[in-house]
Design an enzyme around this catalytic site. Structure first.
Site, short mmCIF file in Angstrom:
data_model
loop_
_atom_site.label_atom_id
_atom_site.label_comp_id
_atom_site.label_asym_id
_atom_site.label_seq_id
_atom_site.Cartn_x
_atom_site.Cartn_y
_atom_site.Cartn_z
N ALA A 181 0.84 5.13 -2.26
CA ALA A 181 0.68 5.39 -3.69
C ALA A 181 1.87 4.94 -4.55
CB ALA A 181 0.37 6.88 -3.89
N ARG A 236 -7.65 -0.33 -6.78
CA ARG A 236 -7.88 0.81 -5.88
C ARG A 236 -8.01 2.08 -6.73
NH1 ARG A 236 -4.41 1.24 -0.58
NH2 ARG A 236 -6.33 2.25 0.08
N LYS A 289 -4.69 10.04 3.01
CA LYS A 289 -5.43 9.19 3.96
C LYS A 289 -6.45 9.98 4.77
CE LYS A 289 -5.25 5.68 4.41
NZ LYS A 289 -6.26 4.81 3.73
N ARG A 305 0.84 -1.19 0.00
CA ARG A 305 0.00 0.00 0.00
C ARG A 305 0.88 1.24 0.00
NH1 ARG A 305 2.08 1.86 3.86
NH2 ARG A 305 0.81 3.70 3.63
N ASP A 337 -1.95 10.87 -2.31
CA ASP A 337 -2.39 9.83 -3.25
C ASP A 337 -2.73 10.39 -4.62
OD1 ASP A 337 -2.97 8.56 -0.45
OD2 ASP A 337 -2.83 6.95 -1.92
O1 MRU Z 1 -4.69 3.25 2.13
P1 MRU Z 1 -3.22 3.45 2.06
O2 MRU Z 1 -2.49 2.90 3.24
O3 MRU Z 1 -2.64 2.96 0.75
O4 MRU Z 1 -3.02 5.03 2.09
C1 MRU Z 1 -1.73 5.55 1.96
C2 MRU Z 1 -1.65 7.01 2.12
O5 MRU Z 1 -2.63 7.70 2.26
C3 MRU Z 1 -0.28 7.62 1.98
O6 MRU Z 1 -0.16 8.76 2.78
C4 MRU Z 1 -0.05 8.02 0.51
O7 MRU Z 1 -0.29 6.95 -0.34
C5 MRU Z 1 1.32 8.53 0.28
S1 MRU Z 1 2.54 7.26 0.35
C6 MRU Z 1 4.02 7.95 -0.01
#
Ligand code: MRU
Length: 387
Positions: free
Chosen positions: A56, A121, A279, A54, A268
């Site tokens: 981005a 996703r 998030k 997980r 993201d």
């Molecule tokens: O649902 P997730 O755990 O994939 O969400 C991840 C996030 O919100 C991160 O902050 C975002 O992807 C940035 S990762 C460098």
């Protein structure tokens, strides 16, 4: 399990080894540090959907490797006596007989793989950015099937390698914003586990610490899946960085206390005007920063920008299963039948963002005009989505 690239400690979050996609299973952390090998496209899609992998940038790299894995399995099915594997990130491409291999078959198989992976996703644009880059290579890779396979593998490995270099560059730009003795609050996990292995928001902190600055970190727990508590605290503790975990609801009193010098988060998807999806709970922090005069920084590579959309209103927000909120460690947390609202992301308006830190530099007070100007500036690095 970590390794070094130049002077930086890097996690093996996702890799392509001996014909298999290899990931750290993040659903098992922090109790178990386990590398798992994914051998089918369905397993890769499941791993992304269930957050075994997980964040981005990590999702984008894994999706590119998912397409390569599908090619690997197609080749294995065509060869009478297949070698152990065809592709490996260290060794590159093994040799295989060109007979029986048709470019049309490769293109059809990988177009189908793209469709499967694109459904995993919806919010992190890096997923679509990586799939589009792979698909352009598949379409434009010429008529020779062996050369086409080589181009596809090179593209997947380049996405991974470039991402790591981008994280180093971005972190260097962001570290200049942090001074010795600062205390930083972060949300979710935007570290090595969410990326090619170093990090974006946490990368900025890592670089500042590598420069000899003392930085203390508060990590929001990040309900409902606890990426902050389970993953960010795990990464920071491994590096010996001072970290304190708090419930998401404690962020307001912490910010009001005057203890926080800056908030840094990942992203993201960033719209053309700088509105940023991250998030769920990130918007709360941005509002708090506005209220209490704390700088609010977003750290993200250019592949997280989606300039095909004008504002954050157009960002698709993933809504996840109610069970993530309705139970904890297998026990129900709400009465049976209770209605649950479980969006995985929220959108912070650009007006609440002090600066966006990228590998190209820092965009202060981001706006459509500043992002467009940066886009028309032919700097290094891949263009953003839609650019
Ligand atoms: O649902 P997730 O755990 O994939 O969400 C991840 C996030 O919100 C991160 O902050 C975002 O992807 C940035 S990762 C460098």
């Amino acid at each position: 399990m970590e390794y070094r690239v130049e002077d930086h400690v890097v996690l093996p979050t996702v890799d392509y080894r001996a014909g298999r996609v290899t990931i750290i299973d993040q659903t098992l952390l922090p109790a178990e540090e386990s590398l798992i090998r994914l051998s089918t496209l369905a397993q890769v899609a499941e791993a992304i959907r269930t957050l075994r992998v997980r964040g981005a940038p990590a999702i984008g790299i894994t999706a590119a490797y998912g397409m390569l894995l599908e090619l690997e399995n197609l080749l294995a099915s065509l060869v009478v006596d297949p070698p152990g594997y065809f592709f490996d990130r260290n060794e590159g491409m093994g040799s295989f007989p060109g007979g029986g291999l048709e470019t049309a078959r490769i293109r059809k198989t990988l177009a189908e793989a793209r469709t499967v992976l694109a459904r995993t996703r919806p919010t992190a644009v890096n997923l679509f950015w990586a799939l589009d880059r792979m698909s352009r290579t598949v379409k434009g890779g010429g008529r020779d099937p062996v050369a086409l396979c080589g181009a596809i593998a090179s593209c997947a490995f380049a996405i991974h390698e470039e991402e790591l270099r981008i994280e180093f560059a971005l972190s260097g730009n962001g570290a200049d914003l942090l001074r010795d003795g600062m205390t930083v609050l972060t949300h979710c996990n935007a570290g090595g586990l969410a990326t090619a292995g170093y990090g974006t928001a946490l990368g900025v902190i890592y670089r500042a610490v590598e420069q000899g600055k003392r930085i203390a970190v508060y990590a929001d727990e990040t309900r409902p899946l606890l990426q902050g508590a389970r993953l960010t605290a795990w990464e920071l503790m491994k590096r010996g960085i001072d970290v304190t975990v708090l419930c998401d609801g404690a962020a307001a009193s912490l910010c009001a206390s005057g203890k926080i010098d800056a908030v840094i988060v990942g992203a993201d998807r960033i719209a053309g005007n700088g509105d940023t999806a991250n998030k769920i709970g990130t918007l709360t922090l941005a509002v708090l920063c506005g209220r209490f005069g704390i700088p609010f920084y977003v750290a993200a590579p250019w592949s997280t920008f989606d300039v095909s959309i004008g504002t954050g209103k157009e960002i698709p927000i993933e809504e996840r299963d109610a069970s993530e909120v309705g139970s904890f460690s297998g026990s129900p947390t709400v009465p049976e039948g209770a209605v649950i609202y479980n969006p995985a992301f929220d959108v912070t308006p650009a007006s609440l963002i002090t600066a966006i830190i990228t590998e190209r530099g820092v965009i202060t007070r981001p706006s459509a005009a500043k992002i467009a100007a940066e886009l028309s500036n032919p700097g290094d690095g891949p263009p953003p989505q839609g650019g």
